[in-house]
Design a protein around this motif. Sequence first.
Motif, PDB file in Angstrom:
ATOM      1  N   GLY A   1       0.781  -1.196   0.029  1.00 56.65           N
ATOM      2  CA  GLY A   1       0.058  -0.054  -0.038  1.00 56.65           C
ATOM      3  C   GLY A   1       0.673   1.227  -0.021  1.00 56.65           C
ATOM      4  O   GLY A   1       0.552   2.303  -0.694  1.00 56.65           O
ATOM      5  N   GLU A   2       1.856   1.244   0.913  1.00 57.94           N
ATOM      6  CA  GLU A   2       2.619   2.607   0.867  1.00 57.94           C
ATOM      7  C   GLU A   2       3.294   2.956  -0.408  1.00 57.94           C
ATOM      8  O   GLU A   2       3.317   3.948  -0.902  1.00 57.94           O
ATOM      9  CB  GLU A   2       3.840   2.354   1.962  1.00 57.94           C
ATOM     10  CG  GLU A   2       4.576   3.581   2.217  1.00 57.94           C
ATOM     11  CD  GLU A   2       5.579   3.231   3.066  1.00 57.94           C
ATOM     12  OE1 GLU A   2       5.845   3.925   4.412  1.00 57.94           O
ATOM     13  OE2 GLU A   2       6.581   2.346   3.168  1.00 57.94           O
ATOM     14  N   ILE A   3       3.739   1.916  -1.036  1.00 60.65           N
ATOM     15  CA  ILE A   3       4.580   2.173  -2.410  1.00 60.65           C
ATOM     16  C   ILE A   3       3.607   2.553  -3.262  1.00 60.65           C
ATOM     17  O   ILE A   3       3.848   3.231  -4.497  1.00 60.65           O
ATOM     18  CB  ILE A   3       5.685   0.971  -2.677  1.00 60.65           C
ATOM     19  CG1 ILE A   3       6.686   0.944  -1.674  1.00 60.65           C
ATOM     20  CG2 ILE A   3       6.125   1.329  -4.095  1.00 60.65           C
ATOM     21  CD1 ILE A   3       7.680   2.270  -1.615  1.00 60.65           C
ATOM     22  N   GLY A   4       2.625   1.845  -3.228  1.00 64.71           N
ATOM     23  CA  GLY A   4       1.451   1.895  -4.390  1.00 64.71           C
ATOM     24  C   GLY A   4       0.828   3.198  -4.241  1.00 64.71           C
ATOM     25  O   GLY A   4       0.611   3.980  -5.208  1.00 64.71           O
ATOM     26  N   ASN A   5       0.851   3.976  -3.007  1.00 68.46           N
ATOM     27  CA  ASN A   5       0.380   5.141  -2.783  1.00 68.46           C
ATOM     28  C   ASN A   5       1.508   6.279  -3.337  1.00 68.46           C
ATOM     29  O   ASN A   5       1.187   7.299  -4.239  1.00 68.46           O
ATOM     30  CB  ASN A   5       0.308   5.603  -1.479  1.00 68.46           C
ATOM     31  CG  ASN A   5      -0.114   6.992  -1.267  1.00 68.46           C
ATOM     32  OD1 ASN A   5       0.744   7.619  -0.476  1.00 68.46           O
ATOM     33  ND2 ASN A   5      -1.205   7.578  -1.533  1.00 68.46           N
ATOM     34  N   TYR A   6       2.904   5.849  -3.073  1.00 69.58           N
ATOM     35  CA  TYR A   6       3.771   6.845  -3.285  1.00 69.58           C
ATOM     36  C   TYR A   6       3.885   6.867  -4.926  1.00 69.58           C
ATOM     37  O   TYR A   6       3.990   8.042  -5.640  1.00 69.58           O
ATOM     38  CB  TYR A   6       5.222   6.301  -2.886  1.00 69.58           C
ATOM     39  CG  TYR A   6       5.429   6.427  -1.550  1.00 69.58           C
ATOM     40  CD1 TYR A   6       4.525   7.380  -0.797  1.00 69.58           C
ATOM     41  CD2 TYR A   6       6.551   5.780  -0.969  1.00 69.58           C
ATOM     42  CE1 TYR A   6       4.821   7.537   0.564  1.00 69.58           C
ATOM     43  CE2 TYR A   6       6.496   5.968   0.402  1.00 69.58           C
ATOM     44  CZ  TYR A   6       5.845   6.520   1.207  1.00 69.58           C
ATOM     45  OH  TYR A   6       6.029   6.780   2.485  1.00 69.58           O
ATOM     46  N   ASN A   7       3.549   5.755  -5.652  1.00 70.86           N
ATOM     47  CA  ASN A   7       3.701   5.570  -7.262  1.00 70.86           C
ATOM     48  C   ASN A   7       2.547   6.284  -7.701  1.00 70.86           C
ATOM     49  O   ASN A   7       2.753   7.128  -8.882  1.00 70.86           O
ATOM     50  CB  ASN A   7       3.793   4.269  -7.616  1.00 70.86           C
ATOM     51  CG  ASN A   7       4.280   4.164  -9.125  1.00 70.86           C
ATOM     52  OD1 ASN A   7       5.344   4.452  -9.355  1.00 70.86           O
ATOM     53  ND2 ASN A   7       3.773   3.129  -9.792  1.00 70.86           N
TER      54      ASN A   7
END
Length: 195
Positions: A47-53
Amino acid sequence: MTTYTLNITPFGQMSDEQFYQLCCKNPNIKFERNQQGNLIIMSPTGGEIGNYNSEINADFVLWNRQTKLGIVFDSSTCFRLPSGANRSPDVAWVSKDKWNQLTPEEKSQFPPIAPDFVLELMSPSDHLKDTQEKMEEYMISGVKLGWLINPRQQTVEIYRQEIEIELLTKPNYLFGEKILPDFTLNLQFLWLGNN
């Protein structure tokens, strides 16, 4: 994101069409292929990296809508690179002139071009050496500018044609230079999320 690399060369070289069909028949699996012909299976991001992306990709989309200089692609787009690799950068941008040289069929499948710009955003489980090799593969294929963003280490590696890699620690902004005119990516939100 966990990746698995399968050496399938003992079974012969997979053609571009076979690779495309493999991806179409298995839409729930994200595949890439390196220039050696090895098949790479990639898991979804957290979730964290998906949000950043998503945040980063949105900045590119907004800039491109204003400038109308090219086409922006997300991490689901696979490019058939001149090196023979099939890669899906987290963000890619192709100039309109280059994109318009493709046929409608080439645009609808895996575009047989190197993007002008690529961005890779490292997940916690990514291996730095593997991602750096991927960036080098992009540059060999003709990508003009690449950014490798490592949120955990709070670094950015900037790749340019025929210039030594530039390493930045916790930069607040990245600039698109001549490739992405007047583009600025604000990274402050990324570093705040990793303190």
